[in-house]
Write an enzyme that holds these catalytic residues in place. Structure first.
Site, PDB file in Angstrom:
ATOM      1  N   LYS A  17      38.935  36.688  41.105  1.00  0.00           N
ATOM      2  CA  LYS A  17      38.102  37.523  42.105  1.00  0.00           C
ATOM      3  C   LYS A  17      37.879  36.690  43.074  1.00  0.00           C
ATOM      4  O   LYS A  17      38.064  35.831  43.608  1.00  0.00           O
ATOM      5  CB  LYS A  17      36.407  37.547  41.172  1.00  0.00           C
ATOM      6  N   PRO A 103      44.311  29.370  41.151  1.00  0.00           N
ATOM      7  CA  PRO A 103      44.120  28.159  41.355  1.00  0.00           C
ATOM      8  C   PRO A 103      42.950  27.364  40.726  1.00  0.00           C
ATOM      9  O   PRO A 103      41.889  28.164  40.491  1.00  0.00           O
ATOM     10  CB  PRO A 103      44.041  28.009  42.682  1.00  0.00           C
ATOM     11  N   ALA A 105      39.625  25.421  39.935  1.00  0.00           N
ATOM     12  CA  ALA A 105      38.596  24.929  40.814  1.00  0.00           C
ATOM     13  C   ALA A 105      38.769  25.585  42.364  1.00  0.00           C
ATOM     14  O   ALA A 105      38.513  24.633  43.152  1.00  0.00           O
ATOM     15  CB  ALA A 105      38.375  23.458  41.058  1.00  0.00           C
ATOM     16  N   GLY A 106      39.426  26.838  42.314  1.00  0.00           N
ATOM     17  CA  GLY A 106      39.733  27.366  43.478  1.00  0.00           C
ATOM     18  C   GLY A 106      38.579  28.536  44.158  1.00  0.00           C
ATOM     19  O   GLY A 106      38.900  28.765  45.197  1.00  0.00           O
ATOM     20  N   GLY A 109      37.133  31.908  40.311  1.00  0.00           N
ATOM     21  CA  GLY A 109      36.975  32.313  38.867  1.00  0.00           C
ATOM     22  C   GLY A 109      37.823  32.266  37.761  1.00  0.00           C
ATOM     23  O   GLY A 109      38.109  33.087  36.761  1.00  0.00           O
ATOM     24  N   GLY A 110      38.822  31.274  37.972  1.00  0.00           N
ATOM     25  CA  GLY A 110      39.983  31.333  37.017  1.00  0.00           C
ATOM     26  C   GLY A 110      39.676  30.953  35.572  1.00  0.00           C
ATOM     27  O   GLY A 110      40.171  31.705  34.563  1.00  0.00           O
ATOM     28  N   ALA A 113      38.068  33.873  33.986  1.00  0.00           N
ATOM     29  CA  ALA A 113      39.022  34.923  33.487  1.00  0.00           C
ATOM     30  C   ALA A 113      39.640  34.497  32.093  1.00  0.00           C
ATOM     31  O   ALA A 113      39.792  35.413  31.322  1.00  0.00           O
ATOM     32  CB  ALA A 113      40.098  35.002  34.484  1.00  0.00           C
ATOM     33  N   ASP A 145      30.440  34.007  36.033  1.00  0.00           N
ATOM     34  CA  ASP A 145      31.576  35.005  36.541  1.00  0.00           C
ATOM     35  C   ASP A 145      32.218  35.594  35.391  1.00  0.00           C
ATOM     36  O   ASP A 145      33.195  36.463  35.371  1.00  0.00           O
ATOM     37  CB  ASP A 145      32.639  34.220  37.373  1.00  0.00           C
TER      38      ASP A 145
END
Ligand code: ATP
Length: 310
Positions: A17, A103, A105-106, A109-110, A113, A145
């Protein structure tokens, strides 16, 4: 509930996101902040496969640096699977294979997800069939998230960001992302830094409002699909803190904004920078310019669907 698995292998894809608007309220007694977020799900996905297993195990790989991702019970996806099993009274386990493209800690919200994908995948694999409402409830227990990655599209989040309502959004938005591979920012650290900047009354830092809210102009720009109007109204209260911790991101913002982007913004707690563009051609041109300057630049679009089985 039988613990015999219903299907052999399930593949779920869940999007990362961008927060096109992110207002942060004052720090609460429990250390958390109320926020108001306008989320958009974008076409950078996590792939999660779930297979029957007696235990809860996982393996993580990807096209991004995954060295900072735990592959044990600290992983949000495995915690999601355990939470669902507990809620549904399922007595077996699961093996999760995660292929990350978002990525680490980008600020996109990986991990959330991955958790959303794990909920959908295990629900199908185990035949627990809890329904979207109940999956959303479990998602909000896992992280702020996670509910949005389940829902997808464009949505407004309040509370911790997890009280969601879908937003009307017209058309497609083309984004160029500049990622900082292997150099993530810790979300709690960025919030703590914002609290410090606010306490010190640093220049350009507005005091927090009691009840954060997404500005009506942002909703209007999303509703009418007016990228130029959205560009004028994008805002992220975490941006000054992220830029103060990572001053070199200012150069990225400046280069993108001088090279055809309608606007640039730090995504969530950063360090990913998201540039809003006028369309696919403009995005491609910007991506080429940023790549030629040595940056890792990706062209993605939004809004896209939330976590779905393929
Ligand atoms: P957000 O914007 O939601 O705060 P983020 O996108 O900045 O998060 P993530 O990649 O979701 O950051 O994860 C941040 C940290 O969470 C990682 O550094 C890692 O230690 C931990 N983590 C736990 N589970 C996962 C996961 N499945 N994928 C990535 N990180 C995970």
């Amino acid at each position: 509930m039988s613990d015999a698995a219903v299907v052999d292998r399930v593949h779920v894809r869940a999007p990362g996101k961008i927060n096109v608007f992110f207002e942060v309220g004052d720090v609460q007694d429990d250390g958390y902040h109320d926020v108001a977020s306008a989320y958009q799900a974008v076409s950078l996905y996590e792939d999660v496969w779930a297979e029957p297993s007696d235990d809860f195990t996982m393996r993580v790989s990807g096209t991004v640096d995954v060295s900072g991702v735990p592959a044990d019970d600290r992983n949000l996806a495995l915690r999601a699977a355990r939470l669902l099993a507990q809620r549904a009274g399922y007595e077996g386990g699961v093996h999760l294979e995660i292929i990350k493209h978002v990525p680490v800690a980008g600020g996109m919200g990986g991990g959330s997800a991955d958790a959303a994908a794990a909920l959908v995948a295990c629900d199908l694999l185990w035949g627990t069939d809890l329904g979207m409402h109940e999956l959303q409830r479990l998602a909000s227990r896992l992280g702020a998230d996670v509910p949005f990655s389940l829902l997808g599209g464009t949505a407004i989040g309040t509370g911790r960001g997890d009280q969601l309502s879908p937003a009307l959004a017209k058309g497609r938005v083309d984004w160029v992302l500049v990622t900082s591979e292997g150099e993530g920012l810790s979300t709690p650290e960025v919030y703590r830094h914002l609290d410090r900047l606010r306490a010190d009354r640093a220049p350009d830092i507005a005091p927090p409002r009691r009840t954060p809210a997404v500005e009506p102009g942002v909703l209007q720009a999303l509703r009418t699909g007016d990228a130029a109007a959205l560009a004028e109204r994008m805002r992220n209260d975490l941006q000054p803190a992220a830029l103060s911790l990572r001053p070199q991101l200012r150069n990225v913002l400046e280069l993108g904004e001088n090279s055809g982007a309608l606007a640039g913004i730090v995504s969530g707690s950063g360090p990913t920078i998201a540039f809003l563009t006028a369309g696919p051609e403009a995005a491609l041109e910007l991506q080429v310019t940023l790549a030629a300057a040595g940056y890792a630049a990706l062209h993605v679009h939004g809004p896209v669907a939330g976590a779905r089985a393929l």
